[in-house]
Every structure is written in C-alpha cells, then in structure tokens.
Design an enzyme around this catalytic site. Sequence first.
Site, PDB file in Angstrom:
ATOM      1  N   LYS A  13      -6.562 -26.001  31.775  1.00  0.00           N
ATOM      2  CA  LYS A  13      -6.456 -24.557  32.688  1.00  0.00           C
ATOM      3  C   LYS A  13      -5.051 -23.851  32.470  1.00  0.00           C
ATOM      4  O   LYS A  13      -5.567 -22.802  32.393  1.00  0.00           O
ATOM      5  CB  LYS A  13      -6.498 -25.224  34.174  1.00  0.00           C
ATOM      6  CG  LYS A  13      -7.970 -26.311  34.916  1.00  0.00           C
ATOM      7  CD  LYS A  13      -9.108 -25.606  34.402  1.00  0.00           C
ATOM      8  CE  LYS A  13     -10.705 -26.389  35.003  1.00  0.00           C
ATOM      9  NZ  LYS A  13     -12.059 -24.925  34.117  1.00  0.00           N
TER      10      LYS A  13
ATOM     11  N   ASN B  57     -18.076 -21.373  33.641  1.00  0.00           N
ATOM     12  CA  ASN B  57     -17.603 -21.623  35.028  1.00  0.00           C
ATOM     13  C   ASN B  57     -17.886 -23.340  34.153  1.00  0.00           C
ATOM     14  O   ASN B  57     -17.647 -24.352  35.260  1.00  0.00           O
ATOM     15  CB  ASN B  57     -18.370 -21.859  35.827  1.00  0.00           C
ATOM     16  CG  ASN B  57     -19.144 -22.726  36.850  1.00  0.00           C
ATOM     17  OD1 ASN B  57     -17.675 -22.779  37.719  1.00  0.00           O
ATOM     18  ND2 ASN B  57     -19.874 -23.459  37.094  1.00  0.00           N
TER      19      ASN B  57
ATOM     20  N   TYR C 217      -6.701 -32.105  32.124  1.00  0.00           N
ATOM     21  CA  TYR C 217      -7.231 -30.851  33.180  1.00  0.00           C
ATOM     22  C   TYR C 217      -6.554 -30.073  33.965  1.00  0.00           C
ATOM     23  O   TYR C 217      -6.256 -29.019  33.401  1.00  0.00           O
ATOM     24  CB  TYR C 217      -8.031 -31.401  34.564  1.00  0.00           C
ATOM     25  CG  TYR C 217      -8.565 -30.576  35.950  1.00  0.00           C
ATOM     26  CD1 TYR C 217      -9.589 -30.493  34.589  1.00  0.00           C
ATOM     27  CD2 TYR C 217      -7.408 -30.315  36.747  1.00  0.00           C
ATOM     28  CE1 TYR C 217     -10.573 -29.319  36.014  1.00  0.00           C
ATOM     29  CE2 TYR C 217      -8.387 -29.358  37.515  1.00  0.00           C
ATOM     30  CZ  TYR C 217      -9.868 -28.603  36.969  1.00  0.00           C
ATOM     31  OH  TYR C 217     -10.430 -27.929  37.643  1.00  0.00           O
TER      32      TYR C 217
END
Length: 253
Positions: free
Chosen positions: A154, A85, A150
Amino acid sequence: MTDKKTIALITGGGSGIGLATARLFTNKGFKVILAGRDRDRLQAACDHLPGTIALPLDVTDSAAVTLAFSNLASQAQTPDILVNNAGAAKTAPFHRISVADWQAALDVNLTGAFLCTQAVLPTMKKAGYGRIITVASTAGLKGYAYTAAYTAAKHGVIGMTRALALEIAGSGVTANTVCPGFTDTDIVRKSIDNIVEKTGRSTDDAMHELTRHNPAGRLIRPEEVADAIYWLARPEADAMNGQAIAVAGGEVM
C-alpha cells in the site's frame, strides 16, 4: 470529454468497497464494469445493479489484463474512470511471512493496480480526460503490526500514484489514492476471525483491536469510501492529483 455515457471500471467490484462504489456510480448514471476473479460474485452483484457488466479478470495476470482492456477498446468501452480496488490482506508476524505470501501481497495490491493503470492510460491521455483512483489504505500512510507485506504494497501504491500524477499533470487525466481505515468488508471480517482463532479472544475484543485505531471507535462504512472515490471521479475534481486521502475518522491527519 464527449457527451457519451461515462464508463467506470472497478476492480474487486463484487463486494465491499468495490460494490458500494459500483452502486453509487450506477445511481449517478455511469456505465459500470465490474472486474474480479470470482465470476459468481460478480454476476450476483451485476444482477442487483441493472446495466452493469461483469468482467472476470485476474489483475495479477499481465496477459489477461492486456487482453481485457484490448477487448474493451475494440467494443468502444474503454473506461473514463478506473478504480483500482482489488486487494487482499494476510496477517502474520514478520519472521513468518513466506516469500510466496510476500509476493502475493505485492501482486494483487500493487502490481495489479500498475497493470490496469498502464493498460488504460494511453487511451485516457489521447482523449484528454481520465480519472485513475486507487484504493490504498491507512496502512499506506503508517504501519500496522503483522501486516508488513500488505503495508509495503500500500505504501508502494501511494508512491506509484504520486510519481504518475507528476507525469500526467495537465493532460486532463488525474491519479489519486483513497486510504480507508479499517472498513466493514470481508477482508476485515476475516482479520477479526483470524484474531479470534489465533489468540482465543472474543469477537468483541477482536473488533475493539481494530476499531481502537479510529478516534470515533468504529469501522468505516464502504459507502463512506465510495463517496470519496466518487468525489475524485468527477470532472470538477481536476485539481486533485497525486493525493492520498484518508477516510479514517481522524486516525491519520
């Protein structure tokens, strides 16, 4: 699996989605290890969740990850469930992203998940059971302006998970991603502050800029993401492998 208490290790566990997941897992009777870089935040979280263990850890540090998981193994605390996470998001126009910021985004959002997964996988395969759940983002399923680093990280996490899922199919170990939309966490609150600071818009306008992506017109709650993670973590979820599950109110279908 044996009858021992299920151990879940959650990186980035001191706040937001990680903390919500830790709370749910604790309530479900799992033994929870919270990992993260902020010792004070981790300890504060553990103080509110009896029985949880704080594990100060920088997931971008390969040597530190190897040592941490080796120590857990020596204490018979190897996780049955790994929740990757830990993450961070920094917004900037594409032409203004520095190489350092690009690398930092890849390090924490992608390489950190790779290192922790690689560290825990051999023991899970030997045991014939394990759940690897990585928190990606709807940014890994589509694109958002000003988040190139980012978004790339991802997308990488989802691709890595799909490749791994094929390698471990039938082993008793599964690998999946959960892809939240904009969620009410510190990262998103910082994004709102960033929009206000750089554009001069009001906080309400900045919030609308993010919530407009969700057909329901709101931020996702961390607890909603935690529910999806828990569902994938159950022994009964053995058929779920290589999936990227959006928790986004219908933003991605």
